[in-house]
Design a protein around this motif. Structure first.
Motif, PDB file in Angstrom:
ATOM      1  N   PRO A   1      -9.007  41.693  52.624  1.00  0.00           N
ATOM      2  CA  PRO A   1      -9.289  40.392  53.241  1.00  0.00           C
ATOM      3  C   PRO A   1     -10.155  39.530  52.331  1.00  0.00           C
ATOM      4  O   PRO A   1     -11.000  40.026  51.581  1.00  0.00           O
ATOM      5  N   SER A   2      -9.930  38.223  52.400  1.00  0.00           N
ATOM      6  CA  SER A   2     -10.711  37.284  51.595  1.00  0.00           C
ATOM      7  C   SER A   2     -10.836  35.989  52.370  1.00  0.00           C
ATOM      8  O   SER A   2     -10.243  35.806  53.430  1.00  0.00           O
ATOM      9  N   GLY A   3     -11.623  35.073  51.818  1.00  0.00           N
ATOM     10  CA  GLY A   3     -11.781  33.775  52.454  1.00  0.00           C
ATOM     11  C   GLY A   3     -13.237  33.429  52.666  1.00  0.00           C
ATOM     12  O   GLY A   3     -14.135  34.253  52.470  1.00  0.00           O
ATOM     13  N   GLU A   4     -13.478  32.197  53.083  1.00  0.00           N
ATOM     14  CA  GLU A   4     -14.815  31.704  53.358  1.00  0.00           C
ATOM     15  C   GLU A   4     -15.001  31.600  54.871  1.00  0.00           C
ATOM     16  O   GLU A   4     -14.236  30.905  55.537  1.00  0.00           O
ATOM     17  N   GLY A   5     -15.988  32.289  55.385  1.00  0.00           N
ATOM     18  CA  GLY A   5     -16.263  32.221  56.818  1.00  0.00           C
ATOM     19  C   GLY A   5     -15.478  33.265  57.591  1.00  0.00           C
ATOM     20  O   GLY A   5     -14.447  33.766  57.149  1.00  0.00           O
TER      21      GLY A   5
ATOM     22  N   GLU B   1      -3.147  38.942  58.460  1.00  0.00           N
ATOM     23  CA  GLU B   1      -1.928  38.666  57.691  1.00  0.00           C
ATOM     24  C   GLU B   1      -1.650  39.770  56.673  1.00  0.00           C
ATOM     25  O   GLU B   1      -0.499  40.207  56.503  1.00  0.00           O
ATOM     26  N   ALA B   2      -2.700  40.237  55.994  1.00  0.00           N
ATOM     27  CA  ALA B   2      -2.513  41.274  54.976  1.00  0.00           C
ATOM     28  C   ALA B   2      -2.067  42.588  55.613  1.00  0.00           C
ATOM     29  O   ALA B   2      -1.228  43.306  55.053  1.00  0.00           O
ATOM     30  N   THR B   3      -2.612  42.909  56.775  1.00  0.00           N
ATOM     31  CA  THR B   3      -2.204  44.130  57.466  1.00  0.00           C
ATOM     32  C   THR B   3      -0.748  44.034  57.890  1.00  0.00           C
ATOM     33  O   THR B   3       0.036  44.972  57.712  1.00  0.00           O
ATOM     34  N   ARG B   4      -0.371  42.898  58.464  1.00  0.00           N
ATOM     35  CA  ARG B   4       1.025  42.711  58.894  1.00  0.00           C
ATOM     36  C   ARG B   4       1.980  42.827  57.701  1.00  0.00           C
ATOM     37  O   ARG B   4       3.031  43.468  57.794  1.00  0.00           O
TER      38      ARG B   4
ATOM     39  N   ASP C   1       9.983  31.771  65.982  1.00  0.00           N
ATOM     40  CA  ASP C   1      10.353  32.996  65.283  1.00  0.00           C
ATOM     41  C   ASP C   1       9.158  33.944  65.231  1.00  0.00           C
ATOM     42  O   ASP C   1       8.071  33.631  65.742  1.00  0.00           O
ATOM     43  N   ALA C   2       9.364  35.105  64.618  1.00  0.00           N
ATOM     44  CA  ALA C   2       8.326  36.142  64.622  1.00  0.00           C
ATOM     45  C   ALA C   2       7.060  35.677  63.910  1.00  0.00           C
ATOM     46  O   ALA C   2       5.943  35.957  64.363  1.00  0.00           O
ATOM     47  N   ASP C   3       7.208  34.956  62.794  1.00  0.00           N
ATOM     48  CA  ASP C   3       6.030  34.482  62.060  1.00  0.00           C
ATOM     49  C   ASP C   3       5.210  33.516  62.908  1.00  0.00           C
ATOM     50  O   ASP C   3       3.977  33.640  62.997  1.00  0.00           O
TER      51      ASP C   3
END
Length: 226
Positions: free
Chosen positions: A79-83, A93-96, A204-206
């Motif tokens: 995981p990454s990102g600010e906050g 998202e990365a796990t999925r 859709d699924a996404d």
């Protein structure tokens, strides 16, 4: 001593060099191709061109092999990102994406926390990204996101497996089921459901996954704001 800490036996050049890493890579190849039923110590040994007994110097049970496989895939989830919101969205998202690359992973997620080095690194990245969130809220928040993702991806993988088993994709299955639903709705026993099916959108699924994740993150945000 857990498998993560147990020393490997000395390397032997013949008949083939071996390591836990090579064993796990072979097991993941088999599982990616044919599912977890294709993974056994005997089949992994055959994939590596060695006798099954050689594997027992590196791990003691199939359960240890599955733990090692899950931990290897955890390396793909960073995981990454600010906050906190970006970090949790990245985690989801990365796990999925990892589960969609390794369908068998859907069957092994959940239960007791994974304690391998890659799983700990994943959790370290999440906890570091949640700095500023009350310490008592961190684990419940992460658990809520993990639970949402596990439920969502298991449903998606179940749909994928149903398509393979039935030979019909989702659209074809819905078309085949529609006459039955029309007859059921015509009875007047399901008015709310009939209106929903008639008037609702068909994301859709996404889009379904991301909207559900937004609902969850909005709820977490409201709680943290209090």
């Amino acid at each position: 001593m857990l498998v993560w800490e147990r020393p490997e036996p000395p390397s032997r050049p013949a008949p083939a060099p071996l390591s836990r890493e090579r064993i796990v890579e072979a097991a993941i190849r088999l599982a990616d191709a044919d599912g977890l039923d294709a993974v056994s110590l005997r089949k992994v040994a055959a994939e590596l061109g060695v006798g099954p007994m050689r594997l027992y110097g590196y791990l003691e049970t199939k359960e240890e092999l599955l733990d090692l496989m899950v931990d290897a895939v955890q390396a793909e989830i960073r995981p990454s990102g600010e906050g906190w919101r970006e970090v949790l969205r990245s985690l989801a998202e990365a796990t999925r994406q990892a589960v969609h690359r390794h369908e068998w992973l859907a069957d092994l997620l959940g239960g007791r926390p994974q304690l391998g080095p890659n799983a700990l690194a994943r959790l370290e990245a999440v906890v570091a990204g949640l700095r500023g969130v009350d310490a008592d809220a961190v684990l419940p928040v992460v658990a809520a996101v993990d639970s949402y993702v596990i439920g969502a991806v298991r449903r998606e993988i179940a749909e994928r497996r149903a398509e393979r088993a039935s030979g019909m994709d989702k659209t074809q299955w819905q078309a085949a089921s529609w006459p039955y639903l029309e007859r059921a709705f015509a009875t007047g026993r399901y008015p709310a459901l009939a209106a929903f099916v008639r008037d609702g959108s068909r994301p859709d699924a996404d889009a379904t996954f991301r909207r559900g994740l937004d609902f969850l993150l909005d709820g977490i945000g409201a709680h943290l704001a209090r």
